[in-house]
Design an enzyme around this catalytic site. Structure first.
Site, PDB file in Angstrom:
ATOM      1  N   THR A   8       0.802  -1.229   0.000  1.00  0.00           N
ATOM      2  CA  THR A   8       0.000   0.000   0.000  1.00  0.00           C
ATOM      3  C   THR A   8       0.833   1.277   0.000  1.00  0.00           C
ATOM      4  O   THR A   8       0.284   2.373   0.012  1.00  0.00           O
ATOM      5  CB  THR A   8      -0.920   0.014   1.226  1.00  0.00           C
ATOM      6  OG1 THR A   8      -0.133  -0.179   2.408  1.00  0.00           O
ATOM      7  CG2 THR A   8      -1.970  -1.087   1.139  1.00  0.00           C
ATOM      8  N   GLU A   9       2.160   1.154  -0.041  1.00  0.00           N
ATOM      9  CA  GLU A   9       3.016   2.331   0.149  1.00  0.00           C
ATOM     10  C   GLU A   9       2.763   3.426  -0.881  1.00  0.00           C
ATOM     11  O   GLU A   9       2.675   4.612  -0.524  1.00  0.00           O
ATOM     12  CB  GLU A   9       4.498   1.912   0.099  1.00  0.00           C
ATOM     13  CG  GLU A   9       4.976   1.118   1.299  1.00  0.00           C
ATOM     14  CD  GLU A   9       4.831  -0.385   1.115  1.00  0.00           C
ATOM     15  OE1 GLU A   9       5.478  -1.133   1.856  1.00  0.00           O
ATOM     16  OE2 GLU A   9       4.069  -0.813   0.197  1.00  0.00           O
ATOM     17  N   ALA A  10       2.671   3.059  -2.174  1.00  0.00           N
ATOM     18  CA  ALA A  10       2.539   4.081  -3.216  1.00  0.00           C
ATOM     19  C   ALA A  10       1.273   4.906  -3.033  1.00  0.00           C
ATOM     20  O   ALA A  10       1.228   6.077  -3.420  1.00  0.00           O
ATOM     21  CB  ALA A  10       2.559   3.440  -4.600  1.00  0.00           C
ATOM     22  N   LEU A  57       0.211   5.941  -0.274  1.00  0.00           N
ATOM     23  CA  LEU A  57       0.431   6.839   0.862  1.00  0.00           C
ATOM     24  C   LEU A  57       1.580   7.812   0.621  1.00  0.00           C
ATOM     25  O   LEU A  57       1.985   8.530   1.525  1.00  0.00           O
ATOM     26  CB  LEU A  57       0.730   6.019   2.133  1.00  0.00           C
ATOM     27  CG  LEU A  57      -0.393   5.109   2.626  1.00  0.00           C
ATOM     28  CD1 LEU A  57       0.098   4.279   3.804  1.00  0.00           C
ATOM     29  CD2 LEU A  57      -1.624   5.909   3.013  1.00  0.00           C
ATOM     30  N   LEU A  94       4.631   6.799  -0.325  1.00  0.00           N
ATOM     31  CA  LEU A  94       5.837   6.102   0.119  1.00  0.00           C
ATOM     32  C   LEU A  94       6.265   5.098  -0.949  1.00  0.00           C
ATOM     33  O   LEU A  94       5.755   5.104  -2.056  1.00  0.00           O
ATOM     34  CB  LEU A  94       5.559   5.396   1.450  1.00  0.00           C
ATOM     35  CG  LEU A  94       5.072   6.290   2.593  1.00  0.00           C
ATOM     36  CD1 LEU A  94       4.542   5.448   3.747  1.00  0.00           C
ATOM     37  CD2 LEU A  94       6.194   7.206   3.060  1.00  0.00           C
TER      38      LEU A  94
END
Length: 274
Positions: free
Chosen positions: A145-147, A149, A151
């Site tokens: 899920t980083e992208a 957020l 990140l």
């Protein structure tokens, strides 16, 4: 609206944080296997500084115990690990702490096995990448899920990219799509999928085999299969920790994490008409 980390309703209740005398990582023994259980329900077993420290201590204790042949990493609740604890202030020490935790799993002279029957998101996937063997059972789901957020999966790429199918890594790193246990096994994230079970049946022969291994045989065999991952830590650990710290401190990440806490879409998703 649902929680992007677990796909659960954002108004789902969470428990209060555990007091200082209540461990976030519980330890027990099962016939030569040290069981380390993530038990931090208030933040869905997120990688808080305290949980990271307790897990590292548990791994060190297992490594020093001559009666322990292997470590089993599991969890309570419906989330194995939700990734970084977004409620803690971003700090460079957090990225370095994650590097050292993942390195500790990879370099432990005893096999580390993961048992997953819940959601795994972002940094939690790094734990799976660092483990030597893993099984995912009923209820398991996964997402980078980083992208979404602001990140990137920086630090966790060291144990993950040497083991993941490259085209699948590109897809899931970039889109943040959720995928299931069968797909996790297909792309190399987990060793075996048991979508209709609790993963214990799939792990039983694995743990029995590890119990039969000699300490020297297990340690040296693990060194052989982790050589490429260990080289990645030596080569990229410092740079990726710096990248992670820089991204967490950026304006885009602040917006992404604020949007998450406020249960709304970040500004870039709104602008894209999503």
């Amino acid at each position: 609206m649902t929680d992007p980390l677990t796909d659960a309703p954002t108004d789902a209740p969470t428990d209060a944080p555990a007091g200082p005398d209540v461990p976030l990582v519980r330890s027990s023994d099962d016939r030569g296997v040290r069981v380390l259980t993530l038990d931090s329900p208030h933040n869905r077993n997120a990688l808080s500084a305290r949980l990271v420290a307790e897990l590292r201590a548990g791994l060190a204790a297992a490594g020093a115990d001559p009666e322990v042949r292997a470590v089993l990493l599991t969890h309570t609740g419906n989330t194995f690990c939700a990734g970084a604890d977004l409620r803690e202030p971003p700090a460079a020490s957090g990225a370095l702490g994650l590097v050292e935790l993942l390195r500790a799993i990879v370099e432990l002279p005893k096999p580390v096995v993961a048992r997953v029957t819940g959601h795994v998101r972002a940094g939690g996937l790094g734990l799976l990448g660092a483990c030597d063997i893993s099984a995912a059972g009923r209820g398991a789901s996964f997402a980078f899920t980083e992208a979404r957020l602001g990140l990137a999966p920086a630090v966790i790429s060291m144990p993950l990219l040497p083991r993941l199918d490259a085209r699948a890594a590109a897809r899931y790193y970039l889109t943040g799509e959720r995928f299931d246990a069968a797909e996790a096994a297909r792309i190399g994230l987990v060793t075996v999928a048991d979508p209709e079970g609790d993963a214990d049946g799939a792990l039983a022969p694995v743990l029995d085999g590890l119990r039969r291994g000699s300490p020297q045989g297990l340690a040296e065999s693990k060194r052989l299969v982790t050589a490429e991952v260990r080289r990645a830590f030596d080569r990229d650990g410092e740079a990726l920790a710096e990248l992670s710290a820089r991204l967490f401190a950026s304006a885009e990440a602040r917006e992404g994490m604020t949007a998450f806490r406020e249960r709304r879409d970040p500004v870039w998703a709104t602008e894209a008409g999503q």
